[in-house]
Design a protein around this motif. Sequence first.
Motif, PDB file in Angstrom:
ATOM      1  N   ASP A  93       9.434 -15.465   5.060  1.00 23.51           N
ATOM      2  CA  ASP A  93       9.085 -14.759   3.629  1.00 23.51           C
ATOM      3  C   ASP A  93       8.012 -14.917   2.775  1.00 23.51           C
ATOM      4  N   ALA A  94       7.641 -16.364   2.818  1.00 24.37           N
ATOM      5  CA  ALA A  94       6.283 -16.454   2.210  1.00 24.37           C
ATOM      6  C   ALA A  94       5.110 -15.873   2.692  1.00 24.37           C
ATOM      7  N   ALA A  95       5.215 -16.003   4.184  1.00 25.54           N
ATOM      8  CA  ALA A  95       3.883 -15.429   4.810  1.00 25.54           C
ATOM      9  C   ALA A  95       3.999 -14.025   4.663  1.00 25.54           C
ATOM     10  N   ARG A  96       5.106 -13.290   4.708  1.00 25.14           N
ATOM     11  CA  ARG A  96       5.173 -11.769   4.589  1.00 25.14           C
ATOM     12  C   ARG A  96       4.455 -11.657   3.054  1.00 25.14           C
ATOM     13  N   ARG A  97       4.908 -12.179   1.966  1.00 24.99           N
ATOM     14  CA  ARG A  97       4.421 -11.893   0.679  1.00 24.99           C
ATOM     15  C   ARG A  97       3.155 -12.268   0.653  1.00 24.99           C
ATOM     16  N   PHE A  98       2.655 -13.362   1.546  1.00 23.48           N
ATOM     17  CA  PHE A  98       1.054 -13.458   1.508  1.00 23.48           C
ATOM     18  C   PHE A  98       0.231 -12.442   1.963  1.00 23.48           C
ATOM     19  N   PHE A  99       0.506 -11.694   3.054  1.00 22.82           N
ATOM     20  CA  PHE A  99      -0.115 -10.682   3.557  1.00 22.82           C
ATOM     21  C   PHE A  99       0.066  -9.419   2.723  1.00 22.82           C
ATOM     22  N   GLU A 100       1.164  -9.386   1.908  1.00 23.67           N
ATOM     23  CA  GLU A 100       1.607  -8.124   1.083  1.00 23.67           C
ATOM     24  C   GLU A 100       0.660  -8.244  -0.101  1.00 23.67           C
ATOM     25  N   ASN A 101       0.476  -9.157  -0.823  1.00 19.09           N
ATOM     26  CA  ASN A 101      -0.168  -9.783  -2.018  1.00 19.09           C
ATOM     27  C   ASN A 101      -1.637  -9.717  -1.945  1.00 19.09           C
ATOM     28  N   ARG A 102      -2.209 -10.165  -0.593  1.00 19.35           N
ATOM     29  CA  ARG A 102      -3.606 -10.323  -0.603  1.00 19.35           C
ATOM     30  C   ARG A 102      -4.340  -9.507   0.184  1.00 19.35           C
ATOM     31  N   PHE A 103      -3.724  -8.595   1.043  1.00 22.18           N
ATOM     32  CA  PHE A 103      -4.343  -7.564   2.015  1.00 22.18           C
ATOM     33  C   PHE A 103      -4.254  -6.227   1.722  1.00 22.18           C
ATOM     34  N   THR A 104      -5.091  -5.340   2.348  1.00 24.88           N
ATOM     35  CA  THR A 104      -4.782  -3.790   2.400  1.00 24.88           C
ATOM     36  C   THR A 104      -5.209  -3.363   3.810  1.00 24.88           C
ATOM     37  N   ALA A 105      -4.175  -2.355   4.331  1.00 30.33           N
ATOM     38  CA  ALA A 105      -4.107  -2.140   5.743  1.00 30.33           C
ATOM     39  C   ALA A 105      -4.883  -0.666   5.635  1.00 30.33           C
ATOM     40  N   TRP A 106      -5.795  -0.602   6.620  1.00 29.47           N
ATOM     41  CA  TRP A 106      -6.477   0.712   6.724  1.00 29.47           C
ATOM     42  C   TRP A 106      -6.130   1.375   8.308  1.00 29.47           C
ATOM     43  N   LYS A 107      -5.945   2.465   8.161  1.00 28.16           N
ATOM     44  CA  LYS A 107      -5.444   2.965   9.546  1.00 28.16           C
ATOM     45  C   LYS A 107      -6.855   3.405  10.337  1.00 28.16           C
ATOM     46  N   LEU A 108      -6.998   3.067  11.454  1.00 29.11           N
ATOM     47  CA  LEU A 108      -8.200   3.179  12.283  1.00 29.11           C
ATOM     48  C   LEU A 108      -8.066   4.631  13.225  1.00 29.11           C
ATOM     49  N   ARG A 109      -9.277   5.296  13.298  1.00 35.14           N
ATOM     50  CA  ARG A 109      -9.324   6.666  13.917  1.00 35.14           C
ATOM     51  C   ARG A 109     -10.354   6.616  14.812  1.00 35.14           C
ATOM     52  N   ASP A 110     -10.395   7.557  15.846  1.00 30.37           N
ATOM     53  CA  ASP A 110     -11.418   7.895  16.459  1.00 30.37           C
ATOM     54  C   ASP A 110     -11.649   9.231  16.685  1.00 30.37           C
ATOM     55  N   GLY A 111     -12.582   9.846  15.623  1.00 30.38           N
ATOM     56  CA  GLY A 111     -12.374  11.225  15.667  1.00 30.38           C
ATOM     57  C   GLY A 111     -11.288  11.721  15.383  1.00 30.38           C
ATOM     58  N   GLY A 112     -10.608  12.629  16.038  1.00 30.22           N
ATOM     59  CA  GLY A 112      -9.246  13.392  15.586  1.00 30.22           C
ATOM     60  C   GLY A 112      -8.179  12.547  16.124  1.00 30.22           C
ATOM     61  N   ARG A 113      -8.524  11.524  16.845  1.00 34.96           N
ATOM     62  CA  ARG A 113      -7.375  10.653  17.554  1.00 34.96           C
ATOM     63  C   ARG A 113      -6.961   9.429  16.685  1.00 34.96           C
ATOM     64  N   ASP A 114      -5.837   9.017  16.828  1.00 25.39           N
ATOM     65  CA  ASP A 114      -5.084   7.781  15.955  1.00 25.39           C
ATOM     66  C   ASP A 114      -4.541   6.796  16.987  1.00 25.39           C
ATOM     67  N   SER A 115      -4.601   6.925  18.289  1.00 25.98           N
ATOM     68  CA  SER A 115      -4.289   6.055  19.293  1.00 25.98           C
ATOM     69  C   SER A 115      -5.157   5.890  20.394  1.00 25.98           C
ATOM     70  N   GLY A 116      -5.340   4.589  20.944  1.00 21.56           N
ATOM     71  CA  GLY A 116      -6.227   4.488  22.303  1.00 21.56           C
ATOM     72  C   GLY A 116      -5.582   3.510  23.107  1.00 21.56           C
ATOM     73  N   LEU A 117      -6.355   3.007  24.140  1.00 20.39           N
ATOM     74  CA  LEU A 117      -5.895   2.332  25.069  1.00 20.39           C
ATOM     75  C   LEU A 117      -5.709   0.738  24.755  1.00 20.39           C
ATOM     76  N   ILE A 118      -4.813   0.319  24.958  1.00 22.20           N
ATOM     77  CA  ILE A 118      -4.496  -1.189  24.660  1.00 22.20           C
ATOM     78  C   ILE A 118      -4.150  -1.753  26.343  1.00 22.20           C
ATOM     79  N   THR A 119      -5.001  -2.613  26.489  1.00 22.97           N
ATOM     80  CA  THR A 119      -4.796  -3.385  27.726  1.00 22.97           C
ATOM     81  C   THR A 119      -4.699  -4.793  27.553  1.00 22.97           C
ATOM     82  N   GLY A 120      -4.574  -5.710  28.474  1.00 20.03           N
ATOM     83  CA  GLY A 120      -4.133  -7.183  28.256  1.00 20.03           C
ATOM     84  C   GLY A 120      -4.953  -7.949  29.152  1.00 20.03           C
TER      85      GLY A 120
END
Length: 419
Positions: A93-120
């Motif tokens: 819970d403390a870790a979750r609050r830490f990220f909520e209070n201290r960070f902003t999320a930005w959605k990544l895109r590539d042109g008109g796409r909002d999803s891409g290839l994820i490998t491992g």
Amino acid sequence: MKQTLFKKSWPLWLALLALAGCTTTSSVVPDRPAPGIPSGADSASPATLPAWNDQAVGNTIQGLRQSCRTLQKKPAWSGVCREAGALADNDADAARRFFENRFTAWKLRDGGRDSGLITGYYEPLLNGSLNRSERTPWPIYGAPRDMVSVDVPMSQRNRGVLRAKQTGPGRLALASGGNIEINPADFPADPRGIRMKGRLSGSRLLPYFTRGQINQGSIAGSAPVIAWVEDPVELFFLQVQGSGRIQLDDGSFLHVGFADQNGYPYQSIGKWLVDKGEMTLGQASMQGIKDWLAKNPQRRDELLAVNQSYIFFKQLPGDNGGPIGALGVPLTGGYSIAVDPRYIPLGAPVYLSTTWPHSSEPLTRLVHAQDTGSAIKGALRADLFWGYGTEAGMYAGRMKQQGSLWLLLPKGLSPGAAL
């Protein structure tokens, strides 16, 4: 000892993220448009991300602490890094609050796409020994003493025979009056680089030995052996991954990493099998290739020799931690990704939404951009580090999924400034 890294019962494997319609606009505006993030794009609090409250974000704190070994030197990160170091390991819970209070999320895109290839990818674990035996006949070579390199710009590749001189151990330089002859036409074409690797034969530089030649013993007297291993196929995939660990006779681990390469471009043996009609594209995973080799052991040497590239290793320091990534810190199994640093700053947390390999089951987690790779290009391209060993290799070898990414930055730091 085999490490189990993933259990599907963990709360990490939850609903697929769908940020659209759930974000709140922040007052932070990029000082310049960042690649992958359109100018004027909305940002969001991590708390608004779907399934965020179900995430075991406490498990990602160790990954952030590793990043902070480098990031803490930057003013925008120093405060959040101090706080991350003070968080209790088991207080989700403390870790979750830490990220909520201290960070902003930005959605990544590539042109008109909002999803891409994820490998491992993963760190192979091989059984081996410091001594050659009937059980361990396959050498892990260090960099050969007779291999030399020379930089030949593409503009000079078609000018016929060139001259060079030796400038140091293993190094040549082009020189009109040099005593060493180089014919670029003799060397493999690799448009990605200008460096040629070769060996001296009298006054001529010849291409260095191929994988097939090396496997036949051509460098046995000129390259140190770091260790001996049981399985040539596992050794091949160790070279594909570029680092790994060897479990020795006494149970201890020997870490090895990339030292050098023989100068030939990488060739996919999976693509070769597909082109030959031996398997379909969907079967051309690491596990699929291993299965084919198990059924066709007499063709092992033929297949492996298709990839003429050969990787030489060096022993790495370290305990049982992960391999060192491009950020310069150990990777954390399941929580580190390789990215394109032109779009995602190394060290930053990234919210990953994809699916399990060969599955539609959602796989979402907060990971950390700690590595890069030559095949990882674009804002929506990521390679998830699964850890080490057989299970990690199984997931990594099968992973070729579509996914979405959100870049998390300390509040007040815009994506443009972060890059």
